[in-house]
Design a protein around this motif. Structure first.
Motif, short mmCIF file in Angstrom:
data_model
loop_
_atom_site.label_atom_id
_atom_site.label_comp_id
_atom_site.label_asym_id
_atom_site.label_seq_id
_atom_site.Cartn_x
_atom_site.Cartn_y
_atom_site.Cartn_z
N VAL A 26 1.21 -1.26 -0.52
CA VAL A 26 -0.26 -0.08 -0.11
C VAL A 26 0.83 1.39 0.15
N LEU A 27 0.55 2.27 -0.55
CA LEU A 27 1.18 3.73 -0.69
C LEU A 27 0.22 4.35 0.49
N ILE A 28 1.34 5.07 0.86
CA ILE A 28 0.40 5.27 2.54
C ILE A 28 1.08 7.46 1.67
N LYS A 29 0.19 8.66 2.29
CA LYS A 29 0.97 9.76 1.62
C LYS A 29 0.89 9.96 3.80
N VAL A 30 2.23 10.43 3.87
CA VAL A 30 2.84 10.41 5.39
C VAL A 30 1.76 11.72 5.92
N ALA A 31 1.05 11.29 7.78
CA ALA A 31 0.46 12.73 7.51
C ALA A 31 1.74 13.58 8.81
N ALA A 32 2.36 11.88 8.94
CA ALA A 32 3.28 11.97 10.70
C ALA A 32 4.10 10.90 10.68
N PHE A 33 5.26 10.84 11.28
CA PHE A 33 6.21 9.73 11.79
C PHE A 33 6.26 10.05 13.00
N GLY A 34 6.60 8.46 13.70
CA GLY A 34 6.95 9.41 15.30
C GLY A 34 8.83 8.76 14.90
N LEU A 35 9.22 9.42 16.28
CA LEU A 35 10.84 9.57 16.43
C LEU A 35 11.22 8.50 17.23
N ASN A 36 12.20 7.34 17.15
CA ASN A 36 12.35 6.09 18.00
C ASN A 36 14.05 6.11 17.65
N ARG A 37 14.14 6.07 19.20
CA ARG A 37 15.62 5.21 19.58
C ARG A 37 16.47 4.26 17.95
N ALA A 38 16.58 3.72 17.40
CA ALA A 38 16.26 3.49 15.99
C ALA A 38 17.13 4.48 15.47
N ASP A 39 16.33 5.31 15.23
CA ASP A 39 16.09 6.62 14.40
C ASP A 39 17.47 7.15 14.70
N VAL A 40 17.64 7.05 15.97
CA VAL A 40 18.43 8.43 16.67
C VAL A 40 20.07 6.92 16.55
N GLN A 41 20.09 5.91 16.65
CA GLN A 41 21.34 4.99 16.59
C GLN A 41 21.64 4.91 14.54
N GLN A 42 20.60 4.85 14.28
CA GLN A 42 21.20 5.28 12.78
C GLN A 42 22.11 6.17 12.27
N ARG A 43 20.75 7.73 12.42
CA ARG A 43 21.70 9.16 12.27
C ARG A 43 23.19 8.45 13.01
N ARG A 44 23.77 8.06 14.17
CA ARG A 44 24.71 8.43 14.63
C ARG A 44 25.85 6.94 14.07
N GLY A 45 25.60 5.94 12.87
CA GLY A 45 25.76 5.30 12.33
C GLY A 45 26.30 3.88 12.79
N VAL A 46 25.68 3.59 13.95
CA VAL A 46 25.60 2.71 14.51
C VAL A 46 24.84 1.42 14.36
N TYR A 47 23.34 2.05 13.37
CA TYR A 47 21.97 1.07 13.11
C TYR A 47 21.51 0.52 11.92
N PRO A 48 22.81 0.12 11.03
CA PRO A 48 22.00 0.37 9.75
C PRO A 48 20.46 -0.06 9.65
N PRO A 49 19.74 0.74 8.27
CA PRO A 49 19.03 -0.27 7.92
C PRO A 49 18.99 -1.83 7.50
N PRO A 50 18.33 -2.62 7.42
CA PRO A 50 18.55 -4.05 6.37
C PRO A 50 18.81 -4.01 5.61
N PRO A 51 19.06 -5.31 4.58
CA PRO A 51 19.30 -5.16 3.41
C PRO A 51 17.57 -5.21 3.16
#
Length: 325
Positions: A30-55
Motif C-alpha cells: 500500500v502507498l501511504i501519504k504520510v501525515a506524521a512519523f514517530g521518532l524512535n531510538r533506532a532512528d537516532v542510532q542509525q543517525r549515529r552510524g551504529v544501526y544501519p537499515p536491514p538489507p
C-alpha cells in the motif's frame, strides 16, 4: 516527494531535506501519504552510524507513520484509498510517501488523532512482541521495565497493567516516575539513586521480577539477572549500555531463567504481520475505546525534524516525539 536523509553519521545536523522519487507500491503493498512519523531510538542510532537499515530497506530513516492510503498495489486487499492508517516500517518513514506491505498496516480508529497515531505502531509492536509473544507475560506476574517514561515504556506500562501484571519501572527522575505511576505502574525506581536490582527484590518480597524488558544491554546484564525471579525471562531489546558483558551461567541456571535478545526492524515480513495482527487484536481496541492512551510529549513540524532529534538527545522527553507534515 519531500524526504529527509542522513548526510553522514553524527548529530542532528546531519538531517538533510531532499527531493526523492515517490515510491510505487508493489504486489501486496500500500502507498501511504504520510501525515506524521514517530521518532524512535533506532532512528537516532542509525543517525549515529551504529544501526544501519536491514538489507533491502530504504536508506531514508523512520520506522512508523500515520496517514491516508494513496494507492494499492496489485492484489492488495482489506484496505481502501483514502483510509486513515498507521504502519510499521523497516525504513522510509521520514518522507511524504511510503510503500509498505499491507500486513504491516492498521486502520486508525476515528477516536484517535491521525497525527498522534504516528506514535502507535512501533511501540505497540515492540511491547506486544516482547512482553507477550516472547516472554509470555501473564496475569499476576511482576514485570520490570527499564526506561519506563519513554515511548516503549509508556506503552508497556499500560498494556502490562491491563493484562493484570504488576508493573515496576526505572527512570532517571521523580518527575518521570510520576509520569509512569499515572499510567499504571505500581512503583518506580530512580536508577540514579538506587540499586534497581536490590530495590526490585525489596518490592517483590525477595522474589524478583518474572519478566524484565531491557533497553540498556551489557551494563545492566548482571543486575538484571540478579533482579530476575525463578523461571523468569529477561528480554534485551536495546544496547544503550554496550553489547558485551559477562554472564554468570550458574546464577542463570539456579534460577531456571532465560535471556532473550530480539529486534523488530529486520524481522521477516511474515513475522511482522503476525505481530501486527496481535496488536490489532489486543491493543487496537483499547486505543479505540480510550483505555489505552498515546503518550505524546511534543509534535514538531517536518521542517524542524533536526530540532526533534535534539530534543530526543536531551533525554528530557516523556513518551513519544512526533514529526508532522
Amino acid at each position: 516527494m519531500r524526504a529527509i536523509e542522513y548526510r553522514g553519521a553524527g548529530g542532528p545536523e546531519v538531517l538533510t531535506e531532499v527531493d526523492r522519487p515517490m515510491p510505487v507500491p508493489g504486489p501486496g503493498e500500500v502507498l501511504i501519504k504520510v501525515a506524521a512519523f514517530g521518532l524512535n531510538r533506532a532512528d537516532v542510532q542509525q543517525r549515529r552510524g551504529v544501526y544501519p537499515p536491514p538489507p533491502g530497506a530504504s536508506d531514508i530513516p523512520g520506522l512508523e507513520v500515520s496517514g491516508t492510503v494513496e494507492a494499492l498495489g496489485e492484489g492488495t486487499v482489506g484496505l481502501a484509498v483514502g483510509q486513515r492508517v498507521c504502519a510499521l516500517l523497516a525504513g522510509g518513514g521520514y518522507a511524504r510517501y511510503v510503500a509498505v506491505a499491507a500486513g504491516q498496516v492498521l486502520s486508525v480508529p476515528e477516536t484517535v488523532d491521525l497525527v498522534d497515531a504516528a506514535g502507535f505502531m512501533e511501540v505497540a509492536c515492540t511491547v506486544v512482541s516482547n512482553l507477550f509473544l516472547e516472554a509470555g507475560l501473564a496475569r499476576g506476574d511482576t514485570v520490570l521495565l527499564h526506561g519506563g517514561a519513554g515511548g516503549i515504556g509508556s506503552m508497556a506500562i499500560q498494556l502490562a497493567a491491563a493484562a493484570g501484571a504488576r508493573v515496576l519501572v526505572t527512570a532517571s527522575s521523580e518527575e518521570k516516575i510520576a509520569h509512569c505511576l499515572a499510567l499504571g505502574a505500581a512503583a518506580g525506581i530512580n536508577y540514579r539513586e538506587e540499586d534497581f536490582a536490590a530495590r526490585t527484590k525489596e518490592l517483590t518480597d525477595g522474589a524478583g521480577a518474572d519478566v524484565i524488558l531491557d533497553v540498556v544491554g551489557a551494563k545492566y546484564l548482571e543486575p538484571n539477572v540478579r533482579a530476575l525471579a525463578k523461571d523468569g525471562t529477561l528480554v534485551v531489546i536495546g544496547l544503550q549500555g554496550g553489547a558485551k558483558a559477562e554472564l554468570n551461567l550458574g546464577v542463570l541456571m539456579a534460577k531456571r531463567a532465560r535471556v532473550a535478545g530480539t529486534t523488530l526492524r529486520a524481522r521477516p515480513l511474515e513475522q511482522k504481520a503476525k505481530i501486527v495482527a496481535a496488536v490489532k487484536e489486543h491493543a487496537l481496541p483499547m486505543l479505540a475505546n480510550g483505555t489505552l492512551t498515546l503518550s505524546i510529549d511534543r509534535r514538531f513540524p517536518f521542517t524542524e525534524a533536526a530540532l526533534a532529534h535534539e530534543y530526543f538527545d536531551s533525554g528530557q522527553h516523556t513518551g513519544k516525539i512526533i514529526v508532522k507534515f
